[in-house]
Scaffold this motif. Structure first.
Motif, PDB file in Angstrom:
ATOM      1  N   GLU A  21     -11.066 -57.848  12.418  1.00 33.78           N
ATOM      2  CA  GLU A  21     -10.768 -57.382  11.054  1.00 33.78           C
ATOM      3  C   GLU A  21     -11.243 -55.937  10.875  1.00 33.78           C
ATOM      4  N   GLU A  22     -12.368 -55.624  11.477  1.00 37.40           N
ATOM      5  CA  GLU A  22     -12.931 -54.268  11.381  1.00 37.40           C
ATOM      6  C   GLU A  22     -11.901 -53.233  11.864  1.00 37.40           C
ATOM      7  N   VAL A  23     -11.262 -53.526  12.979  1.00 38.31           N
ATOM      8  CA  VAL A  23     -10.275 -52.586  13.525  1.00 38.31           C
ATOM      9  C   VAL A  23      -8.982 -52.625  12.696  1.00 38.31           C
ATOM     10  N   ALA A  24      -8.581 -53.806  12.260  1.00 39.74           N
ATOM     11  CA  ALA A  24      -7.369 -53.918  11.420  1.00 39.74           C
ATOM     12  C   ALA A  24      -7.525 -53.110  10.129  1.00 39.74           C
ATOM     13  N   ALA A  25      -8.768 -52.969   9.662  1.00 33.65           N
ATOM     14  CA  ALA A  25      -9.014 -52.223   8.423  1.00 33.65           C
ATOM     15  C   ALA A  25      -8.984 -50.710   8.655  1.00 33.65           C
ATOM     16  N   LEU A  26      -9.188 -50.277   9.889  1.00 33.91           N
ATOM     17  CA  LEU A  26      -9.276 -48.846  10.215  1.00 33.91           C
ATOM     18  C   LEU A  26      -7.950 -48.242  10.655  1.00 33.91           C
ATOM     19  N   VAL A  27      -7.109 -49.083  11.276  1.00 34.50           N
ATOM     20  CA  VAL A  27      -6.044 -48.564  12.130  1.00 34.50           C
ATOM     21  C   VAL A  27      -4.970 -47.752  11.390  1.00 34.50           C
ATOM     22  N   SER A  28      -4.571 -48.207  10.202  1.00 35.88           N
ATOM     23  CA  SER A  28      -3.459 -47.536   9.515  1.00 35.88           C
ATOM     24  C   SER A  28      -3.783 -46.093   9.162  1.00 35.88           C
ATOM     25  N   LEU A  81      12.184 -58.075  13.542  1.00 39.22           N
ATOM     26  CA  LEU A  81      11.704 -59.452  13.391  1.00 39.22           C
ATOM     27  C   LEU A  81      10.887 -59.513  12.112  1.00 39.22           C
ATOM     28  N   THR A  82      11.333 -60.325  11.181  1.00 34.60           N
ATOM     29  CA  THR A  82      10.655 -60.315   9.897  1.00 34.60           C
ATOM     30  C   THR A  82      10.448 -61.723   9.370  1.00 34.60           C
ATOM     31  N   ALA A  83       9.722 -61.815   8.260  1.00 32.42           N
ATOM     32  CA  ALA A  83       9.509 -63.097   7.587  1.00 32.42           C
ATOM     33  C   ALA A  83       9.018 -62.766   6.190  1.00 32.42           C
ATOM     34  N   SER A  84       9.151 -63.702   5.269  1.00 32.16           N
ATOM     35  CA  SER A  84       8.723 -63.442   3.891  1.00 32.16           C
ATOM     36  C   SER A  84       7.218 -63.172   3.875  1.00 32.16           C
ATOM     37  N   GLU A  85       6.776 -62.478   2.826  1.00 34.37           N
ATOM     38  CA  GLU A  85       5.343 -62.144   2.759  1.00 34.37           C
ATOM     39  C   GLU A  85       4.481 -63.403   2.743  1.00 34.37           C
ATOM     40  N   GLY A  86       4.925 -64.417   1.995  1.00 31.83           N
ATOM     41  CA  GLY A  86       4.155 -65.667   1.919  1.00 31.83           C
ATOM     42  C   GLY A  86       3.964 -66.293   3.296  1.00 31.83           C
ATOM     43  N   VAL A  87       5.042 -66.321   4.071  1.00 35.90           N
ATOM     44  CA  VAL A  87       4.974 -66.914   5.415  1.00 35.90           C
ATOM     45  C   VAL A  87       4.062 -66.076   6.322  1.00 35.90           C
ATOM     46  N   ARG A  92      -1.144 -65.442   9.284  1.00 33.78           N
ATOM     47  CA  ARG A  92      -2.390 -64.716   9.559  1.00 33.78           C
ATOM     48  C   ARG A  92      -3.603 -65.527   9.124  1.00 33.78           C
ATOM     49  N   GLY A  93      -3.420 -66.224   7.959  1.00 28.76           N
ATOM     50  CA  GLY A  93      -4.514 -67.062   7.460  1.00 28.76           C
ATOM     51  C   GLY A  93      -4.876 -68.136   8.481  1.00 28.76           C
ATOM     52  N   LEU A  94      -3.859 -68.717   9.103  1.00 35.48           N
ATOM     53  CA  LEU A  94      -4.111 -69.765  10.101  1.00 35.48           C
ATOM     54  C   LEU A  94      -4.817 -69.191  11.320  1.00 35.48           C
ATOM     55  N   GLU A  95      -4.436 -67.962  11.699  1.00 34.76           N
ATOM     56  CA  GLU A  95      -5.102 -67.312  12.837  1.00 34.76           C
ATOM     57  C   GLU A  95      -6.536 -66.932  12.499  1.00 34.76           C
ATOM     58  N   GLU A 148      -5.421 -59.202   1.802  1.00 29.71           N
ATOM     59  CA  GLU A 148      -5.444 -57.859   1.188  1.00 29.71           C
ATOM     60  C   GLU A 148      -5.196 -56.793   2.246  1.00 29.71           C
ATOM     61  N   ASN A 149      -5.858 -56.958   3.381  1.00 30.12           N
ATOM     62  CA  ASN A 149      -5.718 -55.924   4.414  1.00 30.12           C
ATOM     63  C   ASN A 149      -4.306 -55.901   4.980  1.00 30.12           C
ATOM     64  N   LEU A 150      -3.728 -57.093   5.196  1.00 30.96           N
ATOM     65  CA  LEU A 150      -2.372 -57.147   5.754  1.00 30.96           C
ATOM     66  C   LEU A 150      -1.378 -56.442   4.827  1.00 30.96           C
ATOM     67  N   VAL A 151      -1.482 -56.724   3.528  1.00 28.19           N
ATOM     68  CA  VAL A 151      -0.546 -56.132   2.565  1.00 28.19           C
ATOM     69  C   VAL A 151      -0.744 -54.615   2.500  1.00 28.19           C
ATOM     70  N   SER A 152      -1.996 -54.167   2.473  1.00 28.67           N
ATOM     71  CA  SER A 152      -2.215 -52.718   2.347  1.00 28.67           C
ATOM     72  C   SER A 152      -1.827 -52.000   3.643  1.00 28.67           C
ATOM     73  N   ARG A 153      -1.989 -52.656   4.784  1.00 26.27           N
ATOM     74  CA  ARG A 153      -1.586 -52.066   6.064  1.00 26.27           C
ATOM     75  C   ARG A 153      -0.069 -51.849   6.093  1.00 26.27           C
ATOM     76  N   ASP A 154       0.683 -52.867   5.686  1.00 26.85           N
ATOM     77  CA  ASP A 154       2.147 -52.724   5.666  1.00 26.85           C
ATOM     78  C   ASP A 154       2.576 -51.603   4.735  1.00 26.85           C
ATOM     79  N   GLN A 155       1.889 -51.529   3.600  1.00 27.65           N
ATOM     80  CA  GLN A 155       2.257 -50.514   2.617  1.00 27.65           C
ATOM     81  C   GLN A 155       2.016 -49.110   3.195  1.00 27.65           C
ATOM     82  N   LYS A 156       0.850 -48.902   3.806  1.00 24.80           N
ATOM     83  CA  LYS A 156       0.551 -47.582   4.398  1.00 24.80           C
ATOM     84  C   LYS A 156       1.479 -47.301   5.573  1.00 24.80           C
TER      85      LYS A 156
END
Ligand code: C5P
Length: 205
Positions: free
Chosen positions: A81-88, A137-143, A148-151, A157-165
């Protein structure tokens, strides 16, 4: 050199990495995870802010994806998560994108398998727009959030903000011309793999 390139883009949590790896395995193709390069760069640049080089290596074997920065194996650390938060933040920088683009192209050209599956955000449009197969390759945001939640690897929050950036610097929320959309919202993993294999077969035959 791989003569057949399968380019796959998509947002976070779309299943790109696991599907691409499985497809590469079944076709005996190479596999290149370009997100790993950005993630490894984020680790390196945050710890070596004054460095001008980036001693990076990644395998293109789908059976053993290994990522080295210098002598250090960061294959697991890049998934935190630390790296996922930095990368974008690093991925926004034009010089970083140029370095990564060149690195990806070199690895594609050096891969000795008959073909290679390359996945990321800008593969169909910037890294390999000439690829024989180009898939979004895509899928709805909910899916995607649910997967990711299962993983357990990244917060919603991070996933949504990463996609946005990320979507400010690469086009992966809709398909560019000639790119085939595969929406996996209602597919399980095997169905997603089969859908990508079918698209490759359609082009190859
Ligand atoms: O695919 P993955 O989630 O591992 O990508 C990590 C990050 O690397 C993305 O959030 C994005 O910032 C960046 N990236 C990119 N272009 C690519 C692949 C990844 O900007 N082709």
């Amino acid at each position: 050199m791989s003569s057949f390139v399968v380019a796959i883009d998509g947002p976070a949590g779309s299943g790109k990495s696991s599907v691409s790896k499985a497809v590469a395995n079944r076709l005996k193709f190479g596999y290149l995870d370009t997100g790993a390069g950005y993630r490894a760069y984020a680790i390196w640049a945050s710890e070596n802010p004054d460095s001008h080089d980036f001693p990076y290596w990644i395998s293109t074997d789908p059976n053993s994806v290994k990522v080295l920065v210098g002598e250090v194996d960061v294959s697991e650390r890049i998934r935190t998560e630390e790296v996922a938060a930095l990368v974008s933040e690093y991925a926004q920088r034009p010089k970083v994108r140029e370095l990564q683009r060149q690195d990806a192209r070199r690895r594609i050209s050096e891969c000795e398998a008959a073909g290679i599956v390359v996945e990321g955000r800008d593969i169909t449009t910037v890294v390999a727009p000439e690829a024989q197969v180009r898939i979004l390759l895509t899928a709805s945001e909910g899916v995607r959030l649910n997967r990711r939640g299962l993983e357990g690897t990244e917060s919603a929050e991070n996933l949504v903000s990463r996609d946005q950036k990320d979507s400010k610097v690469a086009r992966f929320l809709d398909a560019a011309e000639g790119v085939t959309v595969i929406d996996t919202s209602d597919m399980d993993f095997e169905q997603s793999v089969q859908a990508v294999l079918a698209e490759i077969a359609r082009i190859r035959n």
